[in-house]
Enzyme design. Structure first.
Site, PDB file in Angstrom:
ATOM      1  N   THR A 142       0.829  -1.210   0.000  1.00  0.00           N
ATOM      2  CA  THR A 142       0.000   0.000   0.000  1.00  0.00           C
ATOM      3  C   THR A 142       0.861   1.256   0.000  1.00  0.00           C
ATOM      4  O   THR A 142       0.467   2.284  -0.556  1.00  0.00           O
ATOM      5  CB  THR A 142      -0.929  -0.013   1.231  1.00  0.00           C
ATOM      6  OG1 THR A 142      -1.835  -1.098   1.069  1.00  0.00           O
ATOM      7  CG2 THR A 142      -1.728   1.262   1.376  1.00  0.00           C
ATOM      8  N   SER A 162       1.416  -7.570  -1.009  1.00  0.00           N
ATOM      9  CA  SER A 162       2.161  -8.575  -0.224  1.00  0.00           C
ATOM     10  C   SER A 162       1.335  -9.800   0.138  1.00  0.00           C
ATOM     11  O   SER A 162       1.886 -10.808   0.561  1.00  0.00           O
ATOM     12  CB  SER A 162       2.775  -7.939   1.018  1.00  0.00           C
ATOM     13  OG  SER A 162       1.832  -7.801   2.050  1.00  0.00           O
ATOM     14  N   THR A 175       1.689  -4.286   4.256  1.00  0.00           N
ATOM     15  CA  THR A 175       1.493  -4.595   5.687  1.00  0.00           C
ATOM     16  C   THR A 175       1.001  -6.027   5.909  1.00  0.00           C
ATOM     17  O   THR A 175       1.183  -6.588   6.982  1.00  0.00           O
ATOM     18  CB  THR A 175       0.460  -3.635   6.323  1.00  0.00           C
ATOM     19  OG1 THR A 175      -0.783  -3.779   5.617  1.00  0.00           O
ATOM     20  CG2 THR A 175       0.916  -2.201   6.290  1.00  0.00           C
ATOM     21  N   ASP A 176       0.342  -6.611   4.883  1.00  0.00           N
ATOM     22  CA  ASP A 176      -0.393  -7.860   5.134  1.00  0.00           C
ATOM     23  C   ASP A 176       0.489  -9.053   5.491  1.00  0.00           C
ATOM     24  O   ASP A 176       0.061  -9.927   6.256  1.00  0.00           O
ATOM     25  CB  ASP A 176      -1.282  -8.193   3.927  1.00  0.00           C
ATOM     26  CG  ASP A 176      -2.510  -7.289   3.881  1.00  0.00           C
ATOM     27  OD1 ASP A 176      -2.812  -6.651   4.921  1.00  0.00           O
ATOM     28  OD2 ASP A 176      -3.162  -7.205   2.825  1.00  0.00           O
TER      29      ASP A 176
HETATM   30  C1  SIN Z   1      -0.146  -5.292   0.953  1.00  0.00           C
HETATM   31  O1  SIN Z   1       0.075  -5.936   1.981  1.00  0.00           O
HETATM   32  O2  SIN Z   1       0.633  -5.298  -0.032  1.00  0.00           O
HETATM   33  C2  SIN Z   1      -1.402  -4.509   0.801  1.00  0.00           C
HETATM   34  C3  SIN Z   1      -1.904  -3.989   2.084  1.00  0.00           C
HETATM   35  C4  SIN Z   1      -1.005  -3.002   2.760  1.00  0.00           C
HETATM   36  O3  SIN Z   1       0.158  -2.784   2.414  1.00  0.00           O
HETATM   37  O4  SIN Z   1      -1.506  -2.400   3.751  1.00  0.00           O
END
Ligand code: SIN
Length: 320
Positions: free
Chosen positions: A14, A60, A93-94
């Site tokens: 993100t 991710s 973050t995932d």
């Molecule tokens: C991801 O994990 O690539 C998408 C979600 C995020 O980064 O918050």
């Protein structure tokens, strides 16, 4: 030689997300904005030079062995350079906690490797990525910093302990009962706990084995829950029986996210014992958001006291 270089490795997420409208925080595409662009306008720590490299450009949730291997190789290579003070990785973050755990387990670096991220896309009216990236660079430049760390919303977490605990809040990460290692406010770090420990003697050999593996051992993750009667485990066993005994796709391990203290439904446990008899390694942990299980051995099913996704990686490394 000056050790004044910070390397920023972009992997997507993100933090590199692009939405159609600035107020859209959910309907965006992760992994769109190049890492060079993310760095534009970011105030660098005094005296530091920056080098950026796009290692991947993904959401991710889709990460797997291919990107992990690439990242391990690139991080290892940059860490070996005498001019490199530290590395920053921009990541979704995932699955940040899985990447952070893997890097710490396999590299346990003597220099800082700082993962950072964002909960709002780069195109948002008030994106959180630029501040997180600036903070991560500052942490990576910190004298004596070492180990895999994660920086988000002003908190500095140990890579082996960090865990995403909220799907939308900007401060989406937590370090469990031990709390964060420190905080960063106005570019100044305050430390509450020691840095993650440096290299364990087995890490380099394990890293080599992982990078050389044609296919990573298949380890899956299941939950124990009300009514868990082992149907899924029996289905997996049937599938395995239909495969060539030499197939690398055979199930090698199962991680069970158990209830409370890692306990398992009695019917599920009975089926797991069948799976163990068929040569599948079983570990149990808890599906609770925090805490560590200390009791071992529930009818022969050993504990692996990590969050389920990290426990899956740990068992996979054990089976290499
Ligand atoms: C991801 O994990 O690539 C998408 C979600 C995020 O980064 O918050």
């Amino acid at each position: 030689m000056n050790t004044d270089r910070l390397v920023v490795l972009g992997t997507g997420g993100t933090i590199a997300g692009r939405a159609q409208r600035p107020e859209d925080h959910l309907g965006y595409r992760a992994g769109e904005v190049a890492v060079d662009e993310l760095l534009q306008g970011i105030v660098l720590p005094a005296g530091m030079r920056i080098e950026a490299e796009q290692v991947a450009q993904i959401d991710s949730k889709d990460i797997g062995p291919e990107v992990w291997c690439l990242l391990l190789q690139r991080v290892r290579q940059h860490l070996d350079r005498p001019d490199v003070r530290g590395i920053v990785i921009t990541h979704g973050t995932d699955t940040l906690e899985e990447t952070a755990w893997l890097l710490q387990r396999l590299l346990a670096p003597a220099k800082p490797v700082v993962l950072t991220c964002a909960m709002r896309p780069a195109t948002a009216l008030a994106p959180d990525g630029p501040q997180n990236l600036a903070d991560a660079l500052r942490v990576a430049a910190e004298p004596c910093a070492r180990g895999v760390l994660a920086v988000c919303a002003g908190r500095i977490h140990a890579g082996a302990e960090v865990r995403k605990v909220h799907h939308y809040r900007l401060d989406a990460f937590d370090s469990g009962d031990g709390g964060p290692l420190g905080v960063i406010e106005q570019g100044i770090c305050s430390w509450y706990r020691p840095w993650p420990s440096a290299l364990s003697e087995h890490a380099p050999a394990l890293c080599e084995r992982l990078l050389a593996a044609r296919q990573w051992p298949r380890v899956e993750c299941l939950f124990s829950h009300g009514g868990a009667d082992g149907w899924l485990v029996r289905t997996l066993l049937e599938r395995d029986r239909a495969l060539d005994p030499e197939s690398e796709d055979r199930l090698r391990g199962l991680v069970l996210a158990g209830t409370g203290n890692g306990t398992l439904h009695a019917d599920l446990l009975a089926t797991l014992q069948e799976a163990q008899a068929a040569g599948i390694e079983i570990r149990r942990t808890t599906r609770c958001a925090s805490g560590r299980i200390v009791s071992d051995d529930e009818k022969g099913v050993r504990v692996l006291s990590l969050p389920p996704a990290q426990a899956r990686l740990a068992l996979m490394l054990e089976l290499l």
